[in-house]
Scaffold this active site. Sequence first.
Site, mmCIF file in Angstrom:
data_model
loop_
_atom_site.group_PDB
_atom_site.id
_atom_site.type_symbol
_atom_site.label_atom_id
_atom_site.label_comp_id
_atom_site.label_asym_id
_atom_site.label_seq_id
_atom_site.Cartn_x
_atom_site.Cartn_y
_atom_site.Cartn_z
ATOM 1 N N GLU A 222 1.107 -1.222 0.343
ATOM 2 C CA GLU A 222 0.149 -0.123 0.182
ATOM 3 C C GLU A 222 0.750 1.190 -0.428
ATOM 4 O OE1 GLU A 222 -2.707 -0.618 2.723
ATOM 5 O OE2 GLU A 222 -4.026 -2.134 1.949
ATOM 6 N N GLU A 341 -4.326 -8.412 -1.796
ATOM 7 C CA GLU A 341 -4.838 -8.701 0.109
ATOM 8 C C GLU A 341 -6.317 -8.004 0.376
ATOM 9 O OE1 GLU A 341 -2.580 -6.143 2.872
ATOM 10 O OE2 GLU A 341 -4.547 -5.664 3.464
#
Length: 549
Positions: A222, A341
């Site tokens: 991220e 994810e």
Amino acid sequence: MKLVLLLLSVLSHRSDGVHITQRHRDSNGTWTGSGSLDADVAVDVDLSAVIRRVDPRFLSITIDASLAAEEKFLYLLGSPKIRTLARALTPAFLRFGGTRQDFMVFTPQRDHRPDSGVSAGASCEKLELPSWLEQRLKKEWTQQQVVLLREDRQRKYRRVKFTEDAVDLLHSFTNCSGMDLIFGLNALLRTADNAWNSSNARSLLQYCESRRYRMSWELGNEPNSYEKKAGIRVDGNQLGQDFTHLREILSESKFYHNAGLYGPDVGQPRDHRIDILEGFLQSGAEAIDACTWHHYYVNGRDTSLEDFLDPEVLDTLTLKTNEVLEKVKLVSPGKPVWLGETSSAYGGGAVGLSDTFVAGFMWLDKLGLGARLGLDVVMRQVFVGSGSYHLVDDNLDPLPDYWLSVLYKRLVGPEVLKMEALSNLGRSKRVRLYLHCSNTNSYRPGAVTLISMNLSKKAARISAPALVSSSTVDAFVLESEQPGEDGLYSRSVKLNGELLKMVDDKTLPELRGSRLPPAEHLQLPAYSLAFFVFTDARAAACRQHGAVR
Ligand SMILES: *[C@@H]1O[C@H](CO)[C@@H](O)[C@H](O)[C@H]1NC(C)=O
Ligand SMILES: *[C@@H]1O[C@H](CO)[C@@H](O)[C@H](O)[C@H]1NC(C)=O
Ligand SMILES: *[C@@H]1O[C@H](CO)[C@@H](O)[C@H](O)[C@H]1NC(C)=O
Ligand SMILES: CC(=O)N[C@H]1CO[C@H](CO)[C@@H](O)[C@@H]1O
């Protein structure tokens, strides 16, 4: 090509049930066949061609890097029970990554002699965690979770050192349970001019190569929130160059020159995140084998049971997925797109929801919808460990989503079949259906599996379509242990009326379908998740392993 039209119909004189009734439309467009005309949803099914084929490892799992914040907890992965549970989910990727991967530094401590260390040369059986140690680690893990949660709340992350042991334990777990390990490297090691400093990764790669560990790689987690987590800003273009650099390093390695590299593991599209993806693809698309992004429906801290059952919430996945797919198609057509994810709720999940029966609707719908929309792999956060969105709880016991995942693996094949709902009533949104060829490890080629969910209170009934109603049906209906809304919060689940639990640490129960004779009505109870396998459907699409249209 044979086009079969199914009609899902609500019988208005029955307040307690939906009948899903099959009908054909003949060449001049007239409906034929029996069934009520109070149609709720009509569904087109085309059994002649496969519309998409996903990766055989479509349903994959993750272990969050927080499990390694203290290395000893990785020993839990040596538990015979955990390995038994993992084995039933293969083939699959296991991604090791998450916020803390960008704070982890490889710190070798042992000599790299070929036969030293916990996993070297040892057979899979010898590596089993003794049960006294398992008990102790489970207890300590409860305390560790409090520490991790505090760090997450304050967004203050310590630098974590990990040794060869951590790598050995992860590799041994995946190799011995038959999974493919993806290791997430730290992208926050930067040089003075904000390029990735690869020196630590090089030393880790060297170690893995010396042990001949087959694995693939990611870089960073991220990156869109690096500023919040670490006060460092990395733009998409720079990140793409970092991946290109990593690809060069892999290419120079005899052992890893063909290894998979996936990224950039961006959060779901929102404001500038999509810009990171675009910039990344422009400079880094060539370096990666699949483009990864992350998806959660809701915030674990302010969600509700209603959200978990809300078709509008489930449908938000379509919007986000299409946004990512379009972006990738534009810059890098043909590049596979993965959910690297994903789970129900971010922030570790929603306690009492993400770990209970109701989480199954978000999970199964994500699998059905994701495959149909164009995703190739979906990695569930997490298999075991952090938060409440795990498949296996802190006592290492399987939760409802685990059993759902095992059934999905066994019954659903990678071929997606065309099935379109022609809805006229909003209500129908609460019955959600997906169709795949059946998994040929479990059924003869030609069989099809109908994935179905009823998100509402009352029982529903499905009449099998003529094409498949000549077929025997294996029904796998998952319901909560208790009836009604209370049951949605249950941490156990029944398959065809029988409570699912492990026989012992090395044995799963037999997951038997209930065999229904052809042409019978199929019961789809309230709040249920089900797989219906039409064993002799003889679907042309599922008999020839030909081209995907
Ligand atoms: C078409 O419609 C007519 C009546 O409108 C009907 O008699 C006929 O059976 C239908 N089907 C075919 C295949 O022509
Ligand atoms: C990998 O797994 C195989 C069996 O599946 C086993 O024989 C081998 O020892 C394992 N290797 C390592 C390094 O754990
Ligand atoms: C990269 O990191 C290593 C280890 O911390 C350090 O020795 C080296 O100087 C760094 N290189 C650059 C270019 O910053
Ligand atoms: C509307 C819907 O499509 N879902 C159904 C699930 O089951 C009950 C049973 O009849 C219906 O009321 C729901 O509508």
